[in-house]
Design a protein around this motif. Sequence first.
Motif, mmCIF file in Angstrom:
data_model
loop_
_atom_site.group_PDB
_atom_site.id
_atom_site.type_symbol
_atom_site.label_atom_id
_atom_site.label_comp_id
_atom_site.label_asym_id
_atom_site.label_seq_id
_atom_site.Cartn_x
_atom_site.Cartn_y
_atom_site.Cartn_z
ATOM 1 N N HIS A 205 41.038 -11.387 47.205
ATOM 2 C CA HIS A 205 41.015 -12.851 47.115
ATOM 3 C C HIS A 205 42.322 -13.411 47.690
ATOM 4 O O HIS A 205 42.696 -13.068 48.783
ATOM 5 N N GLY A 206 42.989 -14.263 46.931
ATOM 6 C CA GLY A 206 44.154 -14.962 47.485
ATOM 7 C C GLY A 206 45.487 -14.280 47.309
ATOM 8 O O GLY A 206 46.527 -14.906 47.492
ATOM 9 N N GLY A 207 45.506 -12.995 46.944
ATOM 10 C CA GLY A 207 46.787 -12.328 46.721
ATOM 11 C C GLY A 207 47.282 -12.553 45.300
ATOM 12 O O GLY A 207 46.631 -13.228 44.497
ATOM 13 N N ARG A 208 48.456 -11.989 45.020
ATOM 14 C CA ARG A 208 49.013 -12.070 43.669
ATOM 15 C C ARG A 208 49.737 -13.405 43.491
ATOM 16 O O ARG A 208 50.862 -13.587 43.947
ATOM 17 N N ILE A 209 49.073 -14.334 42.830
ATOM 18 C CA ILE A 209 49.691 -15.629 42.523
ATOM 19 C C ILE A 209 50.256 -15.523 41.118
ATOM 20 O O ILE A 209 49.575 -15.067 40.205
ATOM 21 N N GLY A 210 51.495 -15.922 40.956
ATOM 22 C CA GLY A 210 52.150 -15.783 39.660
ATOM 23 C C GLY A 210 51.940 -16.998 38.772
ATOM 24 O O GLY A 210 51.395 -18.014 39.189
ATOM 25 N N ASN A 211 52.412 -16.891 37.538
ATOM 26 C CA ASN A 211 52.283 -17.997 36.585
ATOM 27 C C ASN A 211 53.625 -18.647 36.280
ATOM 28 O O ASN A 211 53.721 -19.529 35.452
ATOM 29 N N LEU A 212 54.682 -18.183 36.944
ATOM 30 C CA LEU A 212 56.001 -18.798 36.758
ATOM 31 C C LEU A 212 56.611 -19.010 38.136
ATOM 32 O O LEU A 212 56.723 -18.066 38.915
ATOM 33 N N VAL A 213 56.990 -20.251 38.427
ATOM 34 C CA VAL A 213 57.651 -20.545 39.702
ATOM 35 C C VAL A 213 59.149 -20.658 39.450
ATOM 36 O O VAL A 213 59.581 -21.303 38.493
ATOM 37 N N THR A 214 59.935 -20.002 40.282
ATOM 38 C CA THR A 214 61.385 -20.116 40.153
ATOM 39 C C THR A 214 62.008 -20.554 41.473
ATOM 40 O O THR A 214 61.445 -20.355 42.546
ATOM 41 N N VAL A 215 63.170 -21.163 41.350
ATOM 42 C CA VAL A 215 64.008 -21.469 42.503
ATOM 43 C C VAL A 215 65.291 -20.676 42.303
ATOM 44 O O VAL A 215 65.936 -20.793 41.253
ATOM 45 N N ASN A 216 65.623 -19.827 43.240
ATOM 46 C CA ASN A 216 66.789 -18.945 43.114
ATOM 47 C C ASN A 216 66.781 -18.187 41.792
ATOM 48 O O ASN A 216 67.811 -18.022 41.137
ATOM 49 N N GLY A 217 65.605 -17.731 41.389
ATOM 50 C CA GLY A 217 65.504 -16.865 40.224
ATOM 51 C C GLY A 217 65.593 -17.561 38.882
ATOM 52 O O GLY A 217 65.767 -16.904 37.867
ATOM 53 N N ALA A 218 65.477 -18.881 38.865
ATOM 54 C CA ALA A 218 65.531 -19.593 37.595
ATOM 55 C C ALA A 218 64.511 -20.721 37.600
ATOM 56 O O ALA A 218 64.188 -21.261 38.652
ATOM 57 N N GLU A 219 64.023 -21.046 36.428
ATOM 58 C CA GLU A 219 63.164 -22.227 36.313
ATOM 59 C C GLU A 219 64.074 -23.434 36.432
ATOM 60 O O GLU A 219 64.999 -23.594 35.640
ATOM 61 N N VAL A 220 63.820 -24.246 37.411
ATOM 62 C CA VAL A 220 64.683 -25.399 37.626
ATOM 63 C C VAL A 220 63.865 -26.653 37.400
ATOM 64 O O VAL A 220 62.754 -26.768 37.895
ATOM 65 N N GLU A 221 64.371 -27.565 36.630
ATOM 66 C CA GLU A 221 63.611 -28.787 36.407
ATOM 67 C C GLU A 221 64.232 -29.996 37.080
ATOM 68 O O GLU A 221 63.544 -30.773 37.699
ATOM 69 N N SER A 222 65.532 -30.146 36.945
ATOM 70 C CA SER A 222 66.117 -31.323 37.584
ATOM 71 C C SER A 222 67.458 -30.992 38.213
ATOM 72 O O SER A 222 68.126 -30.030 37.833
ATOM 73 N N ILE A 223 67.802 -31.791 39.175
ATOM 74 C CA ILE A 223 69.089 -31.596 39.842
ATOM 75 C C ILE A 223 69.723 -32.964 40.071
ATOM 76 O O ILE A 223 69.045 -33.916 40.494
ATOM 77 N N ALA A 224 71.000 -33.055 39.750
ATOM 78 C CA ALA A 224 71.708 -34.326 39.906
ATOM 79 C C ALA A 224 72.164 -34.481 41.355
ATOM 80 O O ALA A 224 72.702 -33.547 41.947
ATOM 81 N N VAL A 225 71.897 -35.656 41.910
ATOM 82 C CA VAL A 225 72.347 -35.952 43.273
ATOM 83 C C VAL A 225 73.050 -37.302 43.258
ATOM 84 O O VAL A 225 72.936 -38.066 42.297
ATOM 85 N N LYS A 226 73.774 -37.588 44.326
ATOM 86 C CA LYS A 226 74.491 -38.864 44.379
ATOM 87 C C LYS A 226 73.734 -39.845 45.263
ATOM 88 O O LYS A 226 73.163 -39.440 46.289
ATOM 89 N N GLY A 227 73.773 -41.114 44.881
ATOM 90 C CA GLY A 227 73.177 -42.132 45.726
ATOM 91 C C GLY A 227 73.825 -42.099 47.102
ATOM 92 O O GLY A 227 75.037 -41.985 47.219
ATOM 93 N N GLY A 228 73.013 -42.167 48.134
ATOM 94 C CA GLY A 228 73.549 -42.192 49.490
ATOM 95 C C GLY A 228 73.908 -40.825 50.043
ATOM 96 O O GLY A 228 74.291 -40.692 51.204
ATOM 97 N N GLU A 229 73.778 -39.795 49.215
ATOM 98 C CA GLU A 229 74.175 -38.446 49.648
ATOM 99 C C GLU A 229 73.209 -37.906 50.699
ATOM 100 O O GLU A 229 72.004 -38.101 50.602
ATOM 101 N N ARG A 230 73.758 -37.213 51.690
ATOM 102 C CA ARG A 230 72.906 -36.530 52.661
ATOM 103 C C ARG A 230 72.886 -35.030 52.349
ATOM 104 O O ARG A 230 73.930 -34.373 52.358
ATOM 105 N N ILE A 231 71.693 -34.541 52.076
ATOM 106 C CA ILE A 231 71.527 -33.139 51.685
ATOM 107 C C ILE A 231 70.744 -32.408 52.757
ATOM 108 O O ILE A 231 69.744 -32.917 53.263
#
Length: 487
Positions: A205-231
């Motif tokens: 079928h569609g391959g091994r789809i997991g039940n936990l998504v991580t970004v850089n090995g961690a569950e990430v929910e929010s990230i603080a950014v600055k107004g006007g910042e270019r990322i």
Amino acid sequence: MAKPIPASSPGTRFGDVTRRRFVLGAAGAAAALALPGWPARAVSPVVHAIAAAPASAQLLAKPGSPKTQVWAYGGRVPGPVVRARQGERLRIELANGLPQETTIHCHGLRLPNAMDGVPGLTQAPVAKGGRFVYEFDLPDAGMFWYHPHIYATEQVERGLSGVIIVDEPQPLEIDRELVWLADDWRIGDDGALSADFNHPHDVSHGGRIGNLVTVNGAEVESIAVKGGERIRLRLVNAANARVFGLHFGGLAPRVIALDGQPVTPFAPAGERVVFGPGQRVDLILDVPARPGERFVVRDAYYRRFAYDFVTFVVEPGKALRDKPLDTSVALQPNPLAEPDLANATVQDVLIEGGAMGGLAEATFKGEKVPLRRLFREHGKAWTLNGIASASMAGAPMFRLALGKSYRWRIRNDTVWDHPMHLHGHAFRVLSRGGKPVAGRPWADTVLLHADESAEIAFVADNPGKWLFHCHVLEHHHGGMGAVVEVI
Ligand code: C2O
Ligand code: CU
């Protein structure tokens, strides 16, 4: 509850990457570089020593959650960012501390065949306790990644992957860079990875789809950014099978590179960025100067399983700037050979098989075998041009003449997604689904949705035996790979 990104945030956690530069006299450098078959050069490579070994990682975020036993490069998931500048020489010293053989494949880098890390094709597997030195020049700037190319369904899933960044000589004007390796895991509340690698259902079928998504090995929910910042946000999909389809919720991303190769900057339709296993996307985000505002990036690629990927929270207080930067975000193109479309040799690649595909039989080890039996007895469910791959021995799918242009018409005659990856080259994506793709972007992996076709073109300018395969790792395991030989 959204939790803030820890101090070792995805943007900064790699700041301490081990990076040694050998400063040797010309004679010493030549001696150090005199690898078998390699001309000695009086250039100091950027050296990364990477040990692959079991480790533990805190993948689950809920307080008190157990750690997960993983396999890791350099003791962490993902592995260290390997970083060098365009034109430099890179040396990766692999030490195998895993309980099985391994290799490192540097995905997307155009390198000499012997450095490509494909066991049975370009090198012998690196034994338990063994070592291997990869060393090559870096012609292209961009974002690439590294992972094992043996027992990949298990080794990549257990955590073996890492980012490679080759910096442009002229850096873009940005305020911050975020490097995000997106992955998923099939994991229990006890933190243990499910050991059902190559499960027949995943393979067919569609391959091994997991039940936990991580970004850089961690569950990430929010990230603080600055107004006007270019990322500059660099994304790689290191999952075995999951396609990400991120909707940027008002952040108006601009795509500046695909698979590490610069494109004319463009705003993706509907602020939606889709990238399949193996693919990379570089984005520019100019954060609106609206302190306190939240931008939810949502992944609804699998509609029934939509979830919030990450939330950008604009810090309260004064913005970094009121108006976004207006400097150019265009990158210089890499030195790629332009395919001669008018005189290109046209070749067809037909993808068949899988569940609900209706493929009756396949050629396996030179014999026609009913697909059901092939699946039952050998776990093969997919074919490229009628052939389910067995090993890498045998005749290649295509023999390509060195320096000549090729145009591949790839047709996905299945009901599943297939990110098709070619080693050792970058190709232009001419069309998808019968429609021309604007700008004909360069790529090393092209995502074909169910029933979709795509046309790619490239110059076969890198001699050797190269893999062409689906980057849904279970599909590759299930027969969806072929060798092309450039001579
Ligand atoms: Cu990312 Cu054949 O590999
Ligand atoms: Cu596939």
